[in-house]
Design a protein around this motif. Sequence first.
Motif, mmCIF file in Angstrom:
data_model
loop_
_atom_site.group_PDB
_atom_site.id
_atom_site.type_symbol
_atom_site.label_atom_id
_atom_site.label_comp_id
_atom_site.label_asym_id
_atom_site.label_seq_id
_atom_site.Cartn_x
_atom_site.Cartn_y
_atom_site.Cartn_z
ATOM 1 N N LEU A 82 -3.188 -4.760 -2.616
ATOM 2 C CA LEU A 82 -4.250 -4.266 -1.868
ATOM 3 C C LEU A 82 -3.829 -4.271 -0.380
ATOM 4 C CD1 LEU A 82 -7.226 -6.461 -3.317
ATOM 5 C CD2 LEU A 82 -6.464 -3.986 -3.766
ATOM 6 N N PRO A 83 -4.497 -3.266 0.422
ATOM 7 C CA PRO A 83 -4.162 -3.349 1.998
ATOM 8 C C PRO A 83 -4.851 -4.479 2.924
ATOM 9 C CG PRO A 83 -5.688 -1.649 1.325
ATOM 10 C CD PRO A 83 -5.229 -2.457 -0.053
ATOM 11 N N ILE A 84 -4.546 -5.847 2.511
ATOM 12 C CA ILE A 84 -4.969 -6.814 2.968
ATOM 13 C C ILE A 84 -4.135 -7.747 3.970
ATOM 14 C CG2 ILE A 84 -6.759 -7.007 1.346
ATOM 15 C CD1 ILE A 84 -5.111 -9.262 0.060
ATOM 16 N N ASP A 85 -4.833 -8.394 4.734
ATOM 17 C CA ASP A 85 -4.066 -9.525 5.483
ATOM 18 C C ASP A 85 -4.433 -10.821 5.123
ATOM 19 O OD1 ASP A 85 -6.174 -10.258 7.267
ATOM 20 O OD2 ASP A 85 -6.095 -8.214 8.001
ATOM 21 N N THR A 86 -5.388 -11.232 4.436
ATOM 22 C CA THR A 86 -5.922 -12.451 3.968
ATOM 23 C C THR A 86 -6.622 -12.346 2.296
ATOM 24 O OG1 THR A 86 -6.581 -12.754 6.360
ATOM 25 C CG2 THR A 86 -7.457 -14.308 4.507
ATOM 26 N N ILE A 87 -6.030 -13.581 1.982
ATOM 27 C CA ILE A 87 -7.038 -13.764 0.597
ATOM 28 C C ILE A 87 -7.664 -15.113 0.856
ATOM 29 C CG2 ILE A 87 -6.401 -14.480 -1.838
ATOM 30 C CD1 ILE A 87 -3.775 -12.991 -2.017
ATOM 31 N N GLN A 88 -8.919 -15.038 0.262
ATOM 32 C CA GLN A 88 -9.790 -16.326 0.114
ATOM 33 C C GLN A 88 -9.914 -16.675 -1.141
ATOM 34 O OE1 GLN A 88 -13.504 -15.838 2.432
ATOM 35 N NE2 GLN A 88 -14.605 -16.773 0.720
ATOM 36 N N LEU A 89 -9.219 -18.196 -1.060
ATOM 37 C CA LEU A 89 -9.392 -18.438 -2.755
ATOM 38 C C LEU A 89 -10.547 -19.244 -2.956
ATOM 39 C CD1 LEU A 89 -5.573 -19.891 -2.456
ATOM 40 C CD2 LEU A 89 -6.507 -17.935 -3.753
ATOM 41 N N HIS A 90 -11.450 -18.805 -3.683
ATOM 42 C CA HIS A 90 -12.833 -19.050 -4.019
ATOM 43 C C HIS A 90 -12.929 -20.102 -5.296
ATOM 44 C CE1 HIS A 90 -16.195 -19.018 -1.098
ATOM 45 N NE2 HIS A 90 -16.959 -19.101 -2.205
ATOM 46 N N GLY A 91 -11.972 -20.087 -5.994
ATOM 47 C CA GLY A 91 -11.750 -20.820 -7.295
ATOM 48 C C GLY A 91 -11.211 -22.399 -7.097
ATOM 49 N N ASP A 92 -11.241 -22.798 -8.389
ATOM 50 C CA ASP A 92 -10.894 -24.295 -8.517
ATOM 51 C C ASP A 92 -9.162 -24.199 -8.355
ATOM 52 O OD1 ASP A 92 -10.737 -26.916 -8.652
ATOM 53 O OD2 ASP A 92 -10.997 -27.163 -10.350
ATOM 54 N N ARG A 109 -2.165 -14.175 4.791
ATOM 55 C CA ARG A 109 -2.893 -15.726 5.337
ATOM 56 C C ARG A 109 -3.596 -15.980 3.928
ATOM 57 N NH1 ARG A 109 -3.041 -13.001 10.322
ATOM 58 N NH2 ARG A 109 -4.993 -11.910 9.901
ATOM 59 N N LEU A 110 -3.874 -17.306 3.990
ATOM 60 C CA LEU A 110 -4.624 -17.744 2.792
ATOM 61 C C LEU A 110 -5.771 -18.690 3.402
ATOM 62 C CD1 LEU A 110 -1.814 -19.182 0.516
ATOM 63 C CD2 LEU A 110 -2.997 -17.136 0.181
ATOM 64 N N LEU A 111 -7.062 -18.404 2.895
ATOM 65 C CA LEU A 111 -8.130 -19.385 3.161
ATOM 66 C C LEU A 111 -8.468 -19.871 1.820
ATOM 67 C CD1 LEU A 111 -10.290 -16.811 4.928
ATOM 68 C CD2 LEU A 111 -8.636 -18.304 5.974
ATOM 69 N N LYS A 112 -9.067 -21.318 1.976
ATOM 70 C CA LYS A 112 -9.592 -21.865 0.677
ATOM 71 C C LYS A 112 -11.087 -22.242 1.163
ATOM 72 C CE LYS A 112 -9.657 -24.167 -3.292
ATOM 73 N NZ LYS A 112 -11.012 -24.248 -3.457
ATOM 74 N N ALA A 113 -11.904 -21.864 0.040
ATOM 75 C CA ALA A 113 -13.284 -22.410 -0.131
ATOM 76 C C ALA A 113 -13.756 -23.759 -0.486
ATOM 77 C CB ALA A 113 -13.982 -21.063 -1.019
ATOM 78 N N ILE A 114 -14.265 -24.371 0.407
ATOM 79 C CA ILE A 114 -14.743 -25.774 -0.036
ATOM 80 C C ILE A 114 -16.188 -25.616 -0.250
ATOM 81 C CG2 ILE A 114 -14.975 -28.268 0.878
ATOM 82 C CD1 ILE A 114 -12.571 -27.928 2.382
#
Length: 223
Positions: A82-92, A109-114
């Motif tokens: 995908l044409p993205i700069d960031t992935i947000q990991l929302h799962g476990d 870049r990687l983001l992690k949901a808490i």
Amino acid sequence: MTLPTLRIRTSICANQTHQDVIACVEGGADAIGVLVQVRHRAEDAVDLATAAELLRRVPPYVGRYAVTHATAVDEILDLARLPIDTIQLHGDVDPATIPVLRATTPHIRLLKAIHVVDDRDTPTSEPWSSLVDGLVLDSVNYTENRIGGTGLTHDWSVSAGIVKESLIPVILAGGLRPENVGEAVRTVRPWGVNVNSGVERNGAKILDLVEGFVRSANADINR
């Protein structure tokens, strides 16, 4: 610690149509997101082909990201197309997954949901603060099997505690809307805020609501 900022960055998630993207961009959002690869209840996910088409409509200088429930490395890596700069990991996600993702997609870049439930089960930024680029503090509704997009706020004092201890940027999410985001920012002091249904009417992103959200998020930042 609290990271210094001159303004609050705003991201808007789960865009489903070209009209959504236009409303978010013209409303002043810093980043535009799509929800893909869902494993929990969500009505606003899109497939990867649709996600790619929508994200290509996002102009330069506006961030593009994908939110995923996926936890397997191979499936998450599908998002690199995908044409993205960031992935947000929302799962476990297993923390051991992160170095593999880093090595394979160093440009993303990687983001992690808490997931913040209440102060009886207080989450922390560990071990993620040394692994990812930022944290997303979101509400969860286990009764409805929703790990995001709940439309519900959580205990902001818990999130404020996480912000104080975090060494990486923290984005506040969960039940935010133009009417309450200013109070949320004053209470939590996040680096950024994320919204989905709080800027919608009848499931569509609305320009006036996006503008109001961005304005309210930054109204009291210097106080």
